[in-house]
Design a protein around this motif. Structure first.
Motif, PDB file in Angstrom:
ATOM      1  N   ALA A 300       0.849  -1.192   0.000  1.00 21.18           N
ATOM      2  CA  ALA A 300       0.000   0.000   0.000  1.00 21.18           C
ATOM      3  C   ALA A 300       0.882   1.239   0.000  1.00 21.18           C
ATOM      4  CB  ALA A 300      -0.915   0.008   1.232  1.00 21.18           C
ATOM      5  N   ALA A 301       0.271   2.364  -0.358  1.00 18.97           N
ATOM      6  CA  ALA A 301       0.988   3.636  -0.310  1.00 18.97           C
ATOM      7  C   ALA A 301       1.302   3.997   1.131  1.00 18.97           C
ATOM      8  CB  ALA A 301       0.137   4.728  -0.962  1.00 18.97           C
ATOM      9  N   VAL A 302       2.480   4.605   1.329  1.00 21.03           N
ATOM     10  CA  VAL A 302       2.963   4.943   2.667  1.00 21.03           C
ATOM     11  C   VAL A 302       3.201   6.447   2.755  1.00 21.03           C
ATOM     12  CG1 VAL A 302       4.752   4.559   4.405  1.00 21.03           C
ATOM     13  CG2 VAL A 302       4.091   2.695   2.864  1.00 21.03           C
ATOM     14  N   GLU A 303       2.658   7.061   3.791  1.00 23.29           N
ATOM     15  CA  GLU A 303       2.908   8.477   4.079  1.00 23.29           C
ATOM     16  C   GLU A 303       3.604   8.556   5.441  1.00 23.29           C
ATOM     17  OE1 GLU A 303       0.404  12.427   5.442  1.00 23.29           O
ATOM     18  OE2 GLU A 303      -0.583  10.920   4.172  1.00 23.29           O
ATOM     19  N   VAL A 304       4.832   9.063   5.457  1.00 22.36           N
ATOM     20  CA  VAL A 304       5.613   9.111   6.697  1.00 22.36           C
ATOM     21  C   VAL A 304       5.123  10.278   7.553  1.00 22.36           C
ATOM     22  CG1 VAL A 304       7.887   9.364   7.725  1.00 22.36           C
ATOM     23  CG2 VAL A 304       7.620   8.079   5.593  1.00 22.36           C
ATOM     24  N   VAL A 305       4.785   9.979   8.797  1.00 27.22           N
ATOM     25  CA  VAL A 305       4.423  11.011   9.767  1.00 27.22           C
ATOM     26  C   VAL A 305       5.668  11.495  10.495  1.00 27.22           C
ATOM     27  CG1 VAL A 305       3.052  11.501  11.826  1.00 27.22           C
ATOM     28  CG2 VAL A 305       2.111  10.047  10.009  1.00 27.22           C
ATOM     29  N   GLY A 306       6.558  10.576  10.819  1.00 31.28           N
ATOM     30  CA  GLY A 306       7.797  10.963  11.480  1.00 31.28           C
ATOM     31  C   GLY A 306       8.441   9.773  12.164  1.00 31.28           C
ATOM     32  N   PRO A 307       9.668   9.957  12.615  1.00 31.45           N
ATOM     33  CA  PRO A 307      10.478  11.171  12.595  1.00 31.45           C
ATOM     34  C   PRO A 307      11.265  11.314  11.294  1.00 31.45           C
ATOM     35  CG  PRO A 307      11.633   9.475  13.811  1.00 31.45           C
ATOM     36  CD  PRO A 307      10.307   8.887  13.422  1.00 31.45           C
ATOM     37  N   ALA A 308      12.139  12.319  11.259  1.00 33.81           N
ATOM     38  CA  ALA A 308      12.914  12.581  10.050  1.00 33.81           C
ATOM     39  C   ALA A 308      13.833  11.417   9.710  1.00 33.81           C
ATOM     40  CB  ALA A 308      13.728  13.868  10.226  1.00 33.81           C
ATOM     41  N   GLU A 309      14.323  10.708  10.734  1.00 36.46           N
ATOM     42  CA  GLU A 309      15.212   9.569  10.480  1.00 36.46           C
ATOM     43  C   GLU A 309      14.512   8.484   9.663  1.00 36.46           C
ATOM     44  OE1 GLU A 309      16.656  11.477  14.282  1.00 36.46           O
ATOM     45  OE2 GLU A 309      14.730  10.997  13.354  1.00 36.46           O
ATOM     46  N   LEU A 310      13.201   8.347   9.856  1.00 38.88           N
ATOM     47  CA  LEU A 310      12.463   7.348   9.093  1.00 38.88           C
ATOM     48  C   LEU A 310      12.343   7.776   7.632  1.00 38.88           C
ATOM     49  CD1 LEU A 310      10.817   4.756   8.940  1.00 38.88           C
ATOM     50  CD2 LEU A 310       8.811   6.055   9.700  1.00 38.88           C
ATOM     51  N   THR A 311      12.107   9.063   7.402  1.00 40.86           N
ATOM     52  CA  THR A 311      12.042   9.577   6.038  1.00 40.86           C
ATOM     53  C   THR A 311      13.354   9.334   5.312  1.00 40.86           C
ATOM     54  OG1 THR A 311      10.466  11.280   6.720  1.00 40.86           O
ATOM     55  CG2 THR A 311      11.620  11.623   4.627  1.00 40.86           C
ATOM     56  N   GLU A 312      14.469   9.608   5.965  1.00 46.50           N
ATOM     57  CA  GLU A 312      15.777   9.390   5.368  1.00 46.50           C
ATOM     58  C   GLU A 312      16.019   7.908   5.106  1.00 46.50           C
ATOM     59  OE1 GLU A 312      19.452   9.723   3.736  1.00 46.50           O
ATOM     60  OE2 GLU A 312      17.912  11.255   4.057  1.00 46.50           O
ATOM     61  N   ALA A 313      15.540   7.040   6.010  1.00 48.62           N
ATOM     62  CA  ALA A 313      15.713   5.597   5.808  1.00 48.62           C
ATOM     63  C   ALA A 313      14.975   5.122   4.565  1.00 48.62           C
ATOM     64  CB  ALA A 313      15.224   4.840   7.041  1.00 48.62           C
ATOM     65  N   PHE A 314      13.771   5.674   4.311  1.00 47.32           N
ATOM     66  CA  PHE A 314      13.051   5.326   3.087  1.00 47.32           C
ATOM     67  C   PHE A 314      13.848   5.770   1.860  1.00 47.32           C
ATOM     68  CE2 PHE A 314       9.077   4.773   5.565  1.00 47.32           C
ATOM     69  CZ  PHE A 314       8.603   3.625   4.943  1.00 47.32           C
ATOM     70  N   ALA A 315      14.496   6.938   1.935  1.00 47.12           N
ATOM     71  CA  ALA A 315      15.294   7.426   0.807  1.00 47.12           C
ATOM     72  C   ALA A 315      16.491   6.512   0.561  1.00 47.12           C
ATOM     73  CB  ALA A 315      15.760   8.856   1.083  1.00 47.12           C
ATOM     74  N   VAL A 316      17.116   6.044   1.654  1.00 45.00           N
ATOM     75  CA  VAL A 316      18.254   5.127   1.526  1.00 45.00           C
ATOM     76  C   VAL A 316      17.813   3.831   0.854  1.00 45.00           C
ATOM     77  CG1 VAL A 316      19.891   3.717   2.818  1.00 45.00           C
ATOM     78  CG2 VAL A 316      19.527   6.099   3.455  1.00 45.00           C
ATOM     79  N   LEU A 317      16.693   3.286   1.305  1.00 45.95           N
ATOM     80  CA  LEU A 317      16.202   2.041   0.702  1.00 45.95           C
ATOM     81  C   LEU A 317      15.798   2.249  -0.750  1.00 45.95           C
ATOM     82  CD1 LEU A 317      14.042   0.405   3.532  1.00 45.95           C
ATOM     83  CD2 LEU A 317      16.393  -0.095   2.870  1.00 45.95           C
ATOM     84  N   ALA A 318      15.218   3.410  -1.052  1.00 46.19           N
ATOM     85  CA  ALA A 318      14.807   3.677  -2.431  1.00 46.19           C
ATOM     86  C   ALA A 318      16.016   3.664  -3.357  1.00 46.19           C
ATOM     87  CB  ALA A 318      14.083   5.024  -2.514  1.00 46.19           C
ATOM     88  N   ARG A 319      17.140   4.265  -2.902  1.00 47.15           N
ATOM     89  CA  ARG A 319      18.349   4.275  -3.732  1.00 47.15           C
ATOM     90  C   ARG A 319      18.895   2.856  -3.900  1.00 47.15           C
ATOM     91  NH1 ARG A 319      19.207   9.116  -0.725  1.00 47.15           N
ATOM     92  NH2 ARG A 319      20.562   8.028   0.778  1.00 47.15           N
ATOM     93  N   ARG A 320      18.873   2.069  -2.820  1.00 44.71           N
ATOM     94  CA  ARG A 320      19.375   0.702  -2.898  1.00 44.71           C
ATOM     95  C   ARG A 320      18.522  -0.149  -3.836  1.00 44.71           C
ATOM     96  NH1 ARG A 320      20.303  -0.494   3.563  1.00 44.71           N
ATOM     97  NH2 ARG A 320      22.106   0.913   3.868  1.00 44.71           N
ATOM     98  N   ALA A 322      16.574   0.904  -6.219  1.00 44.73           N
ATOM     99  CA  ALA A 322      16.702   1.383  -7.597  1.00 44.73           C
ATOM    100  C   ALA A 322      17.971   0.835  -8.229  1.00 44.73           C
ATOM    101  CB  ALA A 322      16.712   2.916  -7.618  1.00 44.73           C
ATOM    102  N   ALA A 323      19.058   0.817  -7.455  1.00 50.72           N
ATOM    103  CA  ALA A 323      20.314   0.268  -7.965  1.00 50.72           C
ATOM    104  C   ALA A 323      20.182  -1.217  -8.252  1.00 50.72           C
ATOM    105  CB  ALA A 323      21.445   0.524  -6.970  1.00 50.72           C
ATOM    106  N   ALA A 324      19.475  -1.919  -7.363  1.00 50.11           N
ATOM    107  CA  ALA A 324      19.313  -3.371  -7.550  1.00 50.11           C
ATOM    108  C   ALA A 324      18.461  -3.674  -8.779  1.00 50.11           C
ATOM    109  CB  ALA A 324      18.661  -3.982  -6.304  1.00 50.11           C
ATOM    110  N   SER A 325      17.454  -2.833  -9.035  1.00 46.25           N
ATOM    111  CA  SER A 325      16.563  -3.091 -10.169  1.00 46.25           C
ATOM    112  C   SER A 325      17.202  -2.773 -11.501  1.00 46.25           C
ATOM    113  CB  SER A 325      15.279  -2.274 -10.027  1.00 46.25           C
ATOM    114  OG  SER A 325      15.567  -0.878 -10.102  1.00 46.25           O
ATOM    115  N   SER A 326      18.307  -2.030 -11.496  1.00 48.55           N
ATOM    116  CA  SER A 326      18.973  -1.662 -12.750  1.00 48.55           C
ATOM    117  C   SER A 326      20.011  -2.673 -13.179  1.00 48.55           C
ATOM    118  CB  SER A 326      19.644  -0.303 -12.602  1.00 48.55           C
ATOM    119  OG  SER A 326      20.697  -0.358 -11.631  1.00 48.55           O
TER     120      SER A 326
END
Length: 330
Positions: A300-320, A322-326
């Motif tokens: 399902a779609a995810v909307e982060v409420v907090g904290p900021a560390e969780l938002t950054e963790a999603f960005a880290v996983l997104a980059r990983r 994306a790299a794996a899918s390429s």
């Protein structure tokens, strides 16, 4: 069976299930006179049962522990429970499987035919979680020594083989001195929860890695395990939580899923409705990337409420990801 023999067995059964029995209470339960109870107690003593007389206004009796184990008396339910416990002994992590099998065979021989048939038809197997690694066996003498030190509240000294250290390491196992507080099993392994006197901190030791030294040290006043629950303390430590049992990383999101659906797939999380087919989910984990991944397991779609560390963790996983899918497939 004669009336006297039946009464003796009934008296022995009563003495085994309760520490102290007033003479009058035994006479009432057996529906005989106090004098008959005294005679029956003397008969049991002649058969080798160490029955002590209790002084006091009412008097009484207590079945003590003798130098030799006297014949035991089990009812049908106790006999079946004993058979189940002995059959599942190997799942405890203690190296007692062979002793348990011999004990079961001994108990079976003295049981009446009706119980032998029930036990022979009883086959109990323990099923382990496929994710759990089989735990190492612990010498029953080690468990007995640890249990005795915990019960006596005596300082314990032992050699501890830390993970990654081979037996032929010239340094050898590290000596430790602790106040042992709890001995418990979790996930197929035995652990000692103790206060480390050299490090002034709570520690959890694997029982299969330690070798107790003798003699034990002086007695100590028991401390309270963080949180007041030894089992919860161990579980919290192994899942990466702090001493209070709380996760070190905790975050909140909004999922595009009904709360009733999400609640069926969370054990430690908090779920509440946040609108039609949406819910608020709070989870904890041992790291921010693992927490983000846990939220991502919901389709399902995810909307982060907090904290900021969780938002950054999603960005880290997104980059990983994306790299794996390429990566081109071979």
């Amino acid at each position: 069976m004669s009336t006297t023999s039946a009464r003796l067995l009934a008296l022995l059964s009563l003495l085994q299930v309760r520490r102290d029995w007033p003479g009058a209470a035994l006479a009432e339960r057996l529906q005989v006179s106090p004098r008959t109870v005294r005679r029956d107690v003397d008969r049991l003593r002649e058969l080798g049962y160490p029955i002590a007389a209790i002084k006091g206004p009412d008097g009484g009796y207590r079945l003590g522990a003798g130098a030799e184990l006297p014949p035991l008396l089990f009812d049908d339910g106790q006999a079946v429970a004993l058979a189940v416990a002995l059959q599942t002994a190997s799942a405890t992590g203690a190296a007692i499987a062979e002793d348990a099998a011999r004990a079961l065979a001994t108990v079976r021989q003295v049981m009446p035919a009706r119980l032998r048939h029930r036990i022979d038809a009883l086959r109990v197997a323990t099923v382990a979680d496929p994710a759990d690694r089989p735990g190492p066996q612990v010498d029953s003498r080690v468990l007995a020594a640890l249990s005795a030190a915990v019960r006596a509240r005596e300082v314990l000294r032992f050699d501890y083989a830390a993970p990654g250290v081979s037996d032929d390491d010239p340094a050898g196992p590290a000596p430790r001195k602790v106040e042992p507080h709890h001995l418990l099993a979790w996930a197929g392994r035995w652990y000692l929860v103790a206060w480390d006197l050299d490090r002034s901190a709570w520690r959890i030791f694997r029982a299969d890695r330690l070798t107790p030294r003798t003699p034990t040290g002086p007695r100590f006043a028991p401390r309270e395990v963080p949180g007041g629950d030894a089992s919860a303390f161990v579980v919290a430590r192994f899942r990466g939580a702090d001493e209070s049992g709380a996760w070190p990383c905790r975050g909140e999101v909004i999922l595009d899923l009904p709360a009733a659906v999400v609640a069926g797939y969370t054990r430690d999380g908090g779920v509440e409705e946040a609108g039609p087919d949406r819910c608020r989910l709070v989870l904890g984990s041992w790291s921010w990337p693992s927490l983000a991944a846990a939220f991502g397991t919901f389709d399902a779609a995810v909307e982060v409420v907090g904290p900021a560390e969780l938002t950054e963790a999603f960005a880290v996983l997104a980059r990983r990801f994306a790299a794996a899918s390429s990566i081109d497939a071979d």
